[in-house]
Structures are given as structure tokens and as C-alpha cells.
Design a protein around this motif. Structure first.
Motif, PDB file in Angstrom:
ATOM      1  N   PHE A 197       0.839  -1.201   0.000  1.00 40.37           N
ATOM      2  CA  PHE A 197       0.000   0.000   0.000  1.00 40.37           C
ATOM      3  C   PHE A 197       0.874   1.250   0.000  1.00 40.37           C
ATOM      4  N   THR A 198       0.521   2.215  -0.848  1.00 37.77           N
ATOM      5  CA  THR A 198       1.250   3.472  -0.873  1.00 37.77           C
ATOM      6  C   THR A 198       0.632   4.485   0.096  1.00 37.77           C
ATOM      7  N   ARG A 199      -0.628   4.271   0.438  1.00 33.72           N
ATOM      8  CA  ARG A 199      -1.314   5.080   1.449  1.00 33.72           C
ATOM      9  C   ARG A 199      -2.035   4.127   2.384  1.00 33.72           C
ATOM     10  N   GLU A 200      -2.183   4.542   3.614  1.00 28.02           N
ATOM     11  CA  GLU A 200      -2.905   3.719   4.584  1.00 28.02           C
ATOM     12  C   GLU A 200      -4.411   3.806   4.323  1.00 28.02           C
ATOM     13  N   PRO A 201      -5.140   2.715   4.516  1.00 32.29           N
ATOM     14  CA  PRO A 201      -6.609   2.769   4.376  1.00 32.29           C
ATOM     15  C   PRO A 201      -7.221   3.581   5.510  1.00 32.29           C
ATOM     16  N   PRO A 202      -8.485   4.003   5.372  1.00 35.40           N
ATOM     17  CA  PRO A 202      -9.134   4.775   6.437  1.00 35.40           C
ATOM     18  C   PRO A 202      -9.111   4.009   7.759  1.00 35.40           C
ATOM     19  N   LYS A 203      -8.918   4.729   8.849  1.00 39.19           N
ATOM     20  CA  LYS A 203      -8.831   4.080  10.158  1.00 39.19           C
ATOM     21  C   LYS A 203     -10.105   4.242  10.988  1.00 39.19           C
ATOM     22  N   THR A 204     -10.811   5.358  10.816  1.00 39.86           N
ATOM     23  CA  THR A 204     -12.015   5.585  11.610  1.00 39.86           C
ATOM     24  C   THR A 204     -13.171   4.780  11.032  1.00 39.86           C
ATOM     25  N   LEU A 205     -14.113   4.454  11.885  1.00 34.66           N
ATOM     26  CA  LEU A 205     -15.291   3.700  11.455  1.00 34.66           C
ATOM     27  C   LEU A 205     -16.070   4.481  10.393  1.00 34.66           C
ATOM     28  N   LYS A 206     -16.234   5.778  10.628  1.00 29.49           N
ATOM     29  CA  LYS A 206     -16.963   6.620   9.675  1.00 29.49           C
ATOM     30  C   LYS A 206     -16.252   6.648   8.318  1.00 29.49           C
ATOM     31  N   GLY A 207     -14.927   6.780   8.327  1.00 31.94           N
ATOM     32  CA  GLY A 207     -14.155   6.790   7.084  1.00 31.94           C
ATOM     33  C   GLY A 207     -14.216   5.458   6.360  1.00 31.94           C
ATOM     34  N   GLN A 249      -6.683   0.050  -2.821  1.00 35.03           N
ATOM     35  CA  GLN A 249      -5.620   0.185  -3.818  1.00 35.03           C
ATOM     36  C   GLN A 249      -5.435  -1.056  -4.711  1.00 35.03           C
ATOM     37  N   PRO A 250      -6.473  -1.452  -5.423  1.00 38.09           N
ATOM     38  CA  PRO A 250      -6.345  -2.636  -6.290  1.00 38.09           C
ATOM     39  C   PRO A 250      -5.333  -2.437  -7.420  1.00 38.09           C
TER      40      PRO A 250
END
Length: 186
Positions: A17-27, A81-82
Motif C-alpha cells: 500500500f502506498t497510502r494507509e486505508p481509512p482508520k475511523t469507522l466513519k471513514g 488500492q487494487p
């Protein structure tokens, strides 16, 4: 351990992954709604009601139950990020190859007069792109863990045990059993 190879491929994908996936539940819920198209589709995916999904999206519920939170996290990571994943896999299958690190029992069929007793070994072997391509194709075709182990075992036979044709030419079959751990990098 069931599906060791698939889990190892998933871990290797997450490392790319080049960016982290969303961490908050809402995100996370917002991302899943954009990916799946509706709260109802997200609800069916994670096993809750569409009303619950909308409460998560609005922020009315800040925390999900632990089992639901795990399902949400898994669903996000599977879809995150597929293009990055595919590009890394194409590169491994074309030029880079794949590195397999494992501790497992290796057994093999060898000529008479040599030992063919299986024993635990800890190996880190870089397999050529051909094996990465075959492994990804097998996974995409729905191959079993046993079939994918066979591809890796064949690569170990050629690269590690036979040293690319320099030794142990009488070795015919290599098997990987009793896997303690298996990790892939590409």
C-alpha cells in the motif's frame, strides 16, 4: 493452518500500500459505500442492517462490535488500492520474481542410497518470475492451497535443492508439509 499461501499473498499485498486505508469507522464505512454503491450492499457484506451502516456513516455510532469492526476492516483492506496490488503482481510475474520465507517440513523423493527423510528447514528462497506468474494465475483461477504449495515446492526443488541444475539431479518430487509459517515478498 488453512490457506497459508493465500494469507501470505494478502500480507504481501498489504505491505505494498502506498497510502494507509481509512482508520475511523466513519471513514471506512464511507469508503465501502463508495465502493459498493449503497448502504444496503455494505450491510449485506458485513452482516448488519442498512440502518446500522447509515448510523456508522453519520457518526451516530462511533464504535462497532468487535466482530463487525473486524469484518469492516477486512472489507476495506480487500478493496484498498487494487491498482497498486495488480501493478506489483505484474512486476513480480514479469521481472522481479517472488521471495518465499518459510519454516516447514520438506520431504522429497530421491534416488536409492540417499536420504529422503523429511525434516524441518527454515528457508528463504528467491523464486524467478515464472513461479510468481504461475502462483498468481493459480490463485486467480481458484486453486487450492495444496496446488499452490506444489508450485512453490517445484520452485524450491529447482532453485534451492538442485541449485539451478548444478546438483541433486536425481531429486524428483519435493513436498512442503507442516508449515510453521510462510511469508511472501515481491
Amino acid at each position: 493452518m488453512a490457506d497459508e499461501i493465500n494469507e501470505a499473498i494478502e500480507r504481501a499485498d498489504r505491505e505494498s500500500f502506498t497510502r494507509e486505508p481509512p482508520k475511523t469507522l466513519k471513514g471506512q464505512i464511507g469508503y465501502l459505500i463508495r465502493q459498493l454503491g449503497s448502504a444496503r450492499a455494505v450491510a449485506a457484506e458485513i452482516g448488519v442492517t442498512a440502518d446500522s451502516v447509515n448510523r456508522y456513516r453519520r457518526g451516530a455510532r462511533k464504535h462497532a462490535r468487535a466482530d463487525v469492526a473486524a469484518k469492516i476492516d477486512d472489507a476495506v483492506r480487500q478493496r484498498w488500492q487494487p491498482q497498486v496490488r495488480k501493478r506489483r503482481q505484474r512486476q513480480a510475474a514479469a521481472t522481479g520474481g517472488i521471495t518465499v520465507e518459510t519454516r516447514a517440513r520438506f520431504g522429497y523423493t530421491a534416488p536409492v542410497g540417499t536420504t529422503d527423510d523429511g525434516r524441518f528447514r527454515r528457508l528463504t528462497v528467491h523464486l524467478p518470475p515464472e513461479y510468481a506468474r504461475r502462483l498468481f494465475e493459480a490463485r486467480d483461477a481458484g486453486a487450492s492451497d495444496r496446488q499452490m504449495r506444489g508450485i512453490i515446492a517445484e520452485g524450491f526443488k529447482e532453485i534451492y535443492f538442485q541449485d539451478g541444475g548444478g546438483r541433486a539431479m536425481g531429486l524428483s518430487d519435493v513436498e512442503i508439509n507442516d508449515i510453521d509459517y510462510l511469508d511472501l515478498d515481491y
